[in-house]
Write a protein that holds these residues in place. Structure first.
Motif, short mmCIF file in Angstrom:
data_model
loop_
_atom_site.label_atom_id
_atom_site.label_comp_id
_atom_site.label_asym_id
_atom_site.label_seq_id
_atom_site.Cartn_x
_atom_site.Cartn_y
_atom_site.Cartn_z
N SER A 1 10.54 -22.42 53.25
CA SER A 1 11.98 -23.86 53.06
C SER A 1 12.01 -24.97 53.93
CB SER A 1 13.12 -23.45 52.11
OG SER A 1 14.10 -24.51 51.69
N ASN A 2 12.02 -26.26 53.84
CA ASN A 2 12.95 -27.09 54.73
C ASN A 2 13.81 -27.51 54.33
OD1 ASN A 2 9.94 -27.62 55.69
ND2 ASN A 2 9.95 -29.18 54.03
N ARG A 3 14.08 -26.72 53.79
CA ARG A 3 16.30 -27.44 53.19
C ARG A 3 16.42 -26.04 54.13
NH1 ARG A 3 18.13 -29.31 48.34
NH2 ARG A 3 18.73 -27.53 47.73
N CYS A 4 16.92 -25.35 55.40
CA CYS A 4 17.45 -24.14 55.64
C CYS A 4 18.14 -24.62 56.34
CB CYS A 4 16.34 -23.67 56.16
SG CYS A 4 15.44 -22.62 55.05
N VAL A 5 19.00 -24.20 57.23
CA VAL A 5 19.84 -24.24 58.38
C VAL A 5 19.28 -24.05 59.67
CG1 VAL A 5 22.13 -23.15 57.04
CG2 VAL A 5 20.98 -21.17 58.27
N ASP A 6 19.41 -24.60 60.76
CA ASP A 6 18.94 -23.65 61.94
C ASP A 6 19.30 -23.10 62.28
OD1 ASP A 6 21.15 -24.89 64.43
OD2 ASP A 6 21.09 -25.84 62.77
N ILE A 7 18.35 -21.77 63.27
CA ILE A 7 19.11 -21.01 64.07
C ILE A 7 20.45 -20.59 65.17
CG2 ILE A 7 17.52 -21.00 65.95
CD1 ILE A 7 18.02 -17.21 64.07
N ASN A 8 20.53 -21.29 65.97
CA ASN A 8 21.83 -21.57 66.72
C ASN A 8 22.87 -21.53 64.97
OD1 ASN A 8 20.27 -21.76 69.05
ND2 ASN A 8 20.76 -23.74 69.15
N SER A 9 23.07 -22.07 64.17
CA SER A 9 23.95 -22.47 63.52
C SER A 9 24.32 -21.23 62.28
CB SER A 9 24.25 -23.39 62.40
OG SER A 9 24.14 -24.62 63.28
N LEU A 10 23.46 -20.69 62.56
CA LEU A 10 23.13 -19.23 61.65
C LEU A 10 23.91 -18.06 62.11
CD1 LEU A 10 22.82 -17.56 59.27
CD2 LEU A 10 19.77 -17.55 60.51
N TRP A 11 23.55 -18.21 64.43
CA TRP A 11 23.91 -17.18 64.72
C TRP A 11 25.36 -17.14 64.81
CZ3 TRP A 11 22.52 -12.82 65.16
CH2 TRP A 11 20.79 -12.50 65.20
N GLN A 12 26.00 -18.54 64.22
CA GLN A 12 27.31 -19.15 64.39
C GLN A 12 28.53 -19.11 63.76
OE1 GLN A 12 28.17 -23.26 64.67
NE2 GLN A 12 30.52 -23.07 66.14
N PHE A 13 27.55 -18.71 62.25
CA PHE A 13 28.20 -18.12 61.14
C PHE A 13 28.15 -16.89 61.11
CE2 PHE A 13 26.18 -22.09 58.64
CZ PHE A 13 26.62 -22.99 59.60
N ARG A 14 27.59 -15.95 61.53
CA ARG A 14 27.34 -14.79 61.43
C ARG A 14 28.72 -14.19 62.51
NH1 ARG A 14 25.53 -11.61 66.08
NH2 ARG A 14 25.64 -9.64 64.92
N GLN A 15 29.17 -15.03 63.75
CA GLN A 15 30.43 -15.05 64.29
C GLN A 15 31.36 -15.50 63.32
OE1 GLN A 15 30.40 -14.17 67.70
NE2 GLN A 15 32.90 -13.98 67.84
N PHE A 16 31.31 -16.29 62.64
CA PHE A 16 32.36 -16.65 61.60
C PHE A 16 32.76 -15.72 60.78
CE2 PHE A 16 31.70 -21.29 62.84
CZ PHE A 16 32.47 -21.57 63.77
N TYR A 17 32.16 -15.05 59.80
CA TYR A 17 31.80 -14.13 59.00
C TYR A 17 32.21 -12.43 59.65
CZ TYR A 17 30.34 -11.79 55.17
OH TYR A 17 30.78 -10.66 53.44
N CYS A 18 31.58 -12.14 60.87
CA CYS A 18 31.55 -10.72 60.84
C CYS A 18 33.50 -11.01 62.42
CB CYS A 18 31.03 -10.48 62.04
SG CYS A 18 29.09 -9.83 60.31
N TYR B 1 28.70 -21.93 54.74
CA TYR B 1 28.38 -22.47 55.14
C TYR B 1 28.31 -23.79 56.01
CZ TYR B 1 30.99 -17.74 57.25
OH TYR B 1 32.02 -16.79 57.61
N ASN B 2 28.65 -24.30 56.06
CA ASN B 2 27.64 -26.02 55.87
C ASN B 2 26.84 -25.63 57.76
OD1 ASN B 2 27.51 -26.19 53.77
ND2 ASN B 2 29.34 -26.96 53.84
N ALA B 3 25.60 -26.24 57.79
CA ALA B 3 25.71 -27.26 59.25
C ALA B 3 25.55 -28.19 59.73
CB ALA B 3 24.22 -26.19 59.28
N ASN B 4 25.15 -28.92 60.45
CA ASN B 4 24.96 -30.09 60.92
C ASN B 4 24.41 -31.31 59.77
OD1 ASN B 4 27.33 -29.82 62.29
ND2 ASN B 4 26.42 -29.45 64.20
N ASN B 5 22.60 -30.42 59.83
CA ASN B 5 21.39 -30.71 59.21
C ASN B 5 21.95 -31.36 57.90
OD1 ASN B 5 21.52 -28.37 58.22
ND2 ASN B 5 19.53 -28.11 58.97
#
Length: 114
Positions: free
Chosen positions: A29-46, A59-63
Motif C-alpha cells: 500500500s502507498n497509504r502508509c506511515v514512514d518508518i521514523n514515524s512508526l518508531w515514534q508511535f511505538r515510543q508513545f504507545y509503550c 497516530y497520524n504522521a506528517n504525510n
C-alpha cells in the motif's frame, strides 16, 4: 544426549511464551506511515498506553497517513509492549501493511496503513 537436546529446544521456546509476528496478507500500500514515524508511535504507545486491558490508539504522521495500534488483553509488563511492537515492525514493515503478535492472554496488532 545431543539428540534429546535438539528435541527439547522447540518445547522450551514454546513454553517460554516467545512469539513471532504474523504479518498481514496484504502489502504494497502507498497509504502508509514512514518508518521514523512508526518508531515514534511505538515510543508513545509503550510509554503511555501499555497498561490496561486493551483498546486502540491511532497516530497520524506528517504525510497525512496514520497507524493504528490495537490490543486485546493486557501486557504482562511494559517490556512485553516494547518487544511485541518491535517484533511486528521489524518483521512486517516494508513489505506488508501491518501485523499481529500473540502473547499469553493478549494480542497486539499494528496497522501501518490506517
Amino acid at each position: 544426549m545431543q539428540l534429546s537436546l535438539i528435541f527439547l529446544l522447540p518445547i522450551v521456546a514454546f513454553v517460554s511464551g516467545t512469539s513471532a509476528a504474523d504479518c498481514y496478507s496484504q502489502g504494497g500500500s502507498n497509504r502508509c506511515v514512514d518508518i521514523n514515524s512508526l518508531w515514534q508511535f511505538r515510543q508513545f504507545y509503550c510509554t503511555q498506553e501499555w497498561q490496561g486491558n486493551g483498546g486502540s490508539k491511532r497516530y497520524n504522521a506528517n504525510n497525512g497517513f496514520g497507524s493504528l495500534f490495537l490490543r486485546s488483553g493486557s501486557f504482562n509488563s511494559q517490556q512485553q509492549c516494547w518487544d511485541s511492537t518491535e517484533n511486528i515492525i521489524k518483521a512486517c514493515f516494508g513489505h506488508k501493511d501491518g501485523g499481529t503478535w500473540d502473547g499469553s492472554m493478549m494480542q497486539m496488532n499494528i496497522n501501518f496503513c490506517a
